[in-house]
Design an enzyme around this catalytic site. Structure first.
Site, PDB file in Angstrom:
ATOM      1  N   GLY A  12      25.950  14.625  58.052  1.00  0.00           N
ATOM      2  CA  GLY A  12      24.750  15.186  57.576  1.00  0.00           C
ATOM      3  C   GLY A  12      24.640  16.495  57.813  1.00  0.00           C
ATOM      4  N   CYS A  13      23.591  17.374  57.299  1.00  0.00           N
ATOM      5  CA  CYS A  13      23.897  18.903  57.852  1.00  0.00           C
ATOM      6  C   CYS A  13      22.490  19.609  57.494  1.00  0.00           C
ATOM      7  CB  CYS A  13      24.945  19.393  57.039  1.00  0.00           C
ATOM      8  SG  CYS A  13      26.341  18.586  57.039  1.00  0.00           S
ATOM      9  N   ALA A  14      22.773  20.863  57.852  1.00  0.00           N
ATOM     10  CA  ALA A  14      21.623  21.937  57.754  1.00  0.00           C
ATOM     11  C   ALA A  14      22.199  22.925  57.096  1.00  0.00           C
ATOM     12  CB  ALA A  14      20.926  22.363  59.042  1.00  0.00           C
TER      13      ALA A  14
END
Ligand code: SF4
Ligand code: SF4
Lengths: 365, 501
Positions: A12-14
């Protein structure tokens, strides 16, 4: 334990991005700050940035950023490079020692021009030649990883939180008109710098948040055209897809996004504009294997612009904001407000709808 | 009895306390198992004629009947099994080649059953097909290498003709002659309602069915029965049949008893003459000859129809497919060794060819390695039994599946495997008018539509679980598959990891 590339690691990420439509430059400070309020979207196992317009004095040369395992691999690599390129400048990429970032490899950059004779004997254009060499270096030269290969742009990435990675690379000392950033939350601990994002090829860079369910369908298709997915990440395969569709097939950015985030058949059927309808039927029939499903939000960077795109169901958050010549894109609104407290027009683009921002015509980038 | 005697395979058990003497079973059985004893006023059975097609069992109003496997067996022997010995007796009796029908029944590995499908958890959301759109439409046909633009800069449609399917399943070839008029009508009507295709098989197309042309694939086989210009133009696509999974390397033989009336007219051969398809096409002895036939058919139909080349899955299938992909064909159909048939020599059916799962995996990979996967679409058949087999086939790399056995089962077939006798009690593999009329095309097509709709729902559920909302994103997506109980070599050929990896 297997390194990234030997095993596929979901994460998952930003993401965040900022661009000036006037081509005005800004330091990396702004984008580094944007990542701070999104700290919890990363877990310290990968952060990185792509910056456009940072090497104006070498505008016409390919800027190759490398990780080397050791001195020997750097020497081997230089021998390899010299066969195909003129190396105009070679230097260590300056970094700042900070406790948050450890175990760094040797980080080097070269400004190169491909040898004309080599390009013509390969019977391809210069970009295609360089793209092929990037694949070859990464497969053939052991201990070397070439992670940035565009002109007047560069990628900076490491294992760590993005704001620390930015400080490590001294991005506050670079000036660019367009920046993208990525903080990573892999569900595994590869601890390899190459696995961090953005992923780039030539001038194209991708930061991405999501885990695509079409991965292997896309990978097995795109590998037919000479791309080699050595990292097994979504970002890598999406970069290759964009390169294939835009540079090799000659699609426009809009058309390419209609391939990877194609409208549903029901939406296409309901279109009243027959020309538009036929275009979409054509694109879906022609490139079915490049449809990307599963959650993603990406910012695609290219020379002179950015494109933001969500999967067609919008399964990942992404907002866009504007202020004068500036356009901001981020996973969370908070990140945009940190970059510009007076931002106007904040909106969440709907699934599959590309937001394309380009620097005005005439600006030398 | 004598040395020629073979004890019947089945026993007909009639519960006399339930039997009301209605004689339905007697009338229903074309094999004449049941007879009425006028003196005793009871029904008797001659189980030596029973093929266990379950027709009487299904029709008996009082559930008085059951058919069981006979427990009269020869002495057990793991090497010389009952069947093996009986086949020797049969051949010693007749001196002939053994004939069988439907697919290979032997316990060889079914790879579909050793492959498991993925689902999303946490890192990626599953999608609920009841709430979100879920797409199963596919287009079969060649895709050009490059896009083209007109002078105005707009994209030009440079696609060659494609077959559009609402879901990645089609009804595979079964000829009119080997199956009945009503069976063909059921298939044609269902294909139309479903937005998919059925395949005429090699026996031509009955004039009544030209109206289903938009959902028809017309077949051209080595016998060229019923092939003429209107026929070629009648369908949406043309299939050249080079081989069949149940009997690779041999042709077909429809006995003269089935060549009656309309069948003879449709095939354009005299009544009562045997219809023999030679093993090869006598104008195709090599790959370059195939190319000529492909282009003759395209020429004859003004390049408006995609051409399918159907081959049996044999050892060298990857290289063969690569040749076909360069022959101008638009679609390759591969038929695995479990595929059904109306009649085939038993030894060939049971021993020749390879499993479709392995053939598909190696063909798809080979075409990708050679960069020509886009030249053709791949359709696979040869015992696709369920929606999950379809999903696994697509994830291995198929564009669509062909089903035939599943389709005849939906129409009432009970897999008695005696189609070659022409006495199908379910009105499918027969031309006897009294039997044919037992299959009502209204009901037959409805049941086919039901089956496909059920599969479509299941395919969507499985896709949704994987977080995939369009079938394109499943195609060749081998990461969604894991093997169980397979060795390294098998996993390597299938191009998948083992469960737990
Ligand atoms: S159909 Fe059933 S009830 Fe009727 S005669 Fe046969 S066994 Fe008896
Ligand atoms: S089609 Fe008829 S004869 Fe053939 S297996 Fe099925 S029930 Fe038996």
């Amino acid at each position: 334990m297997q390194l990234e590339g030997q095993v596929r690691i979901p994460s998952g990420c930003a993401i965040a991005a900022a661009i000036s439509r006037d081509g005005k430059t800004m330091t990396g400070e702004k984008i580094m700050n944007a990542m701070k309020p999104m700290h919890d979207r990363s877990n310290g196992l990968g952060g990185g940035f792509a910056a456009y317009g940072i090497y104006p004095e070498y505008r016409d040369l390919y800027a190759f950023h490398f990780f080397f395992k050791d001195r020997a691999s750097r020497k081997d690599c230089e021998v390899f490079l010299k066969e195909y390129f003129e190396i105009v400048k070679s230097e260590i990429i300056p970094t700042r020692k900070i406790p948050e970032i450890t175990d760094e490899p040797i980080i080097w950059r070269y400004f190169v021009a491909p040898l004309k004779s080599m390009v013509s004997s390969a019977q391809v254009d210069e970009n295609e030649f360089v793209a092929r060499m990037v694949m070859r270096v990464n497969i053939e030269v052991s201990g070397a990883y070439l992670f940035s290969s565009g002109k007047n742009m560069g990628t900076f990435k490491a294992v760590g939180f993005p704001e620390d990675v930015g400080r490590f690379y001294r991005l506050d000392e670079y000036e660019g008109y367009s920046w993208t950033a990525h903080g990573r939350y892999p569900t595994n601990t590869p601890g390899w710098w190459g696995g961090a994002h953005p992923f780039t090829l030539l001038d194209y860079s991708i930061v991405h948040n999501g885990e695509i369910s079409s991965y292997d369908a896309n990978r097995r298709f795109i590998e037919m055209f000479g791309y080699k997915c050595t990292l097994q990440t979504d970002t890598e395969v999406i970069t290759y897809i964009m390169d294939y569709l835009i540079r090799r097939q000659g699609l426009t950015m809009n058309e390419a996004s209609s391939v990877i985030a194609a409208p549903f058949w029901s939406t296409i059927e309901n279109k009243t504009d027959t020309e538009d309808k036929e275009k979409h039927i054509y694109l879906r029939t022609m490139f079915p294997n490049l449809l990307v499903t599963g959650p993603f939000s990406i910012v695609f960077g290219f020379r002179g612009g950015l494109m933001a795109l969500n999967d067609r169901l919008k399964l990942r958050s992404m907002v866009v904001g504007e202020h004068d010549d500036m356009v901001y894109i981020a996973s969370e609104e908070a990140a945009i407000r940190v970059m510009d407290n007076n931002v106007k027009n904040i909106w969440a683009p709907s699934g599959g709808e590309p937001v394309i921002v380009k620097v005005r015509e005439g600006v030398n980038i | 009895m004598s040395i020629e005697f073979i004890y019947p395979e089945f026993e007909v058990i009639r519960d006399q306390s339930r039997c009301i003497g209605c004689r339905v079973c007697q009338r229903q059985c074309a094999n004449e198992v049941h007879s009425y004893d006028d003196d005793l006023k009871i029904l008797k059975s001659d189980e030596s004629k029973c093929v266990n097609c379950q027709r009487c069992v299904s029709m008996c109003p009082t559930r008085a009947l059951k058919i069981v496997k006979s427990d009269c067996t020869l002495r057990e022997n793991a090497n010389w099994q009952n069947n093996t010995i009986k086949e020797i007796y049969k051949q010693a009796n007749s001196g002939g080649v053994l004939l069988s029908s439907m697919g290979n029944p032997n316990p060889l590995p079914v790879y579909w059953d050793r492959i498991l499908i993925n689902a999303s958890q946490v890192t990626n959301p599953p999608i609920d097909p009841l709430r979100e759109p879920m797409e199963t439409r596919v287009f079969l046909g060649k895709k050009p290498d490059k896009i083209e633009r007109g002078k105005d800069g707009k994209l030009k449609c440079n696609l060659s003709p494609q077959l559009e399917l609402s879901m990645p399943v089609m009804f595979s070839a079964m000829s009119y002659g080997s199956i009945s008029y009503n069976a063909h009508e059921s298939l044609a009507r269902a294909a139309k309602e479903l937005g998919i295709f059925y395949n005429t098989g090699e026996g031509g197309l009955h004039e009544d069915f030209y109206c289903y042309g938009d959902n028809t694939i017309v077949q051209v086989a080595s016998g060229r029965f019923g092939v003429h210009e209107d026929y070629l133009k009648a369908g949406k696509g043309i299939e050249i049949k080079m081989g069949q999974g149940a009997k690779p390397g041999i042709g077909g033989h429809l006995p003269g008893t089935k060549i009656v009336g309309d069948v003879s007219r449709t095939r354009m051969i005299p009544e009562g003459s045997d219809a023999i398809s030679p093993a090869p096409h006598h104008d195709i002895y090599s790959i370059e000859d195939l190319r000529q036939l492909v282009f003759s058919l395209k020429e004859a139909t003004e390049y408006k129809k995609p051409v399918i080349v159907k081959v049996a899955a044999v050892h060298n299938i990857a290289a063969i497919a690569s040749g076909i992909a360069r022959s101008g064909a638009d679609i390759i159909a591969i038929d695995g060794f479990r595929g059904g048939t109306g009649a085939a020599p038993t030894r060939i059916r049971d021993n020749v060819g390879i499993p479709i799962e392995l053939a598909l995996a190696s063909v798809d990979q080979r075409l990708r390695d050679e960069g020509i996967r886009n030249n053709v679409s791949l359709v696979v058949g040869g015992s696709i039994r369920s929606a999950s087999d379809v999903v696994k086939a697509i994830a291995l790399g198929a564009d669509a599946c062909y089903i035939a056995t599943a389709a005849v089962l939906a129409m009432g077939c009970h897999l008695c495997r005696t189609c070659q006798s022409g006495k199908c009690n379910w009105g499918i593999a027969t031309q006897r008018p009294d039997l044919v009329k037992r299959l009502n095309p209204e009901i037959g097509s409805k049941r086919l539509v039901n089956l496909m709709n059920a599969w479509r729902h299941e395919i969507k559920e499985l896709m949704g679980g994987m977080g995939i909302n369009s079938i394109e994103a499943l195609k060749g997506n081998r990461l969604m598959l894991r093997g169980v109980g397979l060795n390294d070599r098998e996993l390597k050929i299938l191009g998948i990891s083992h469960a737990g990896e």
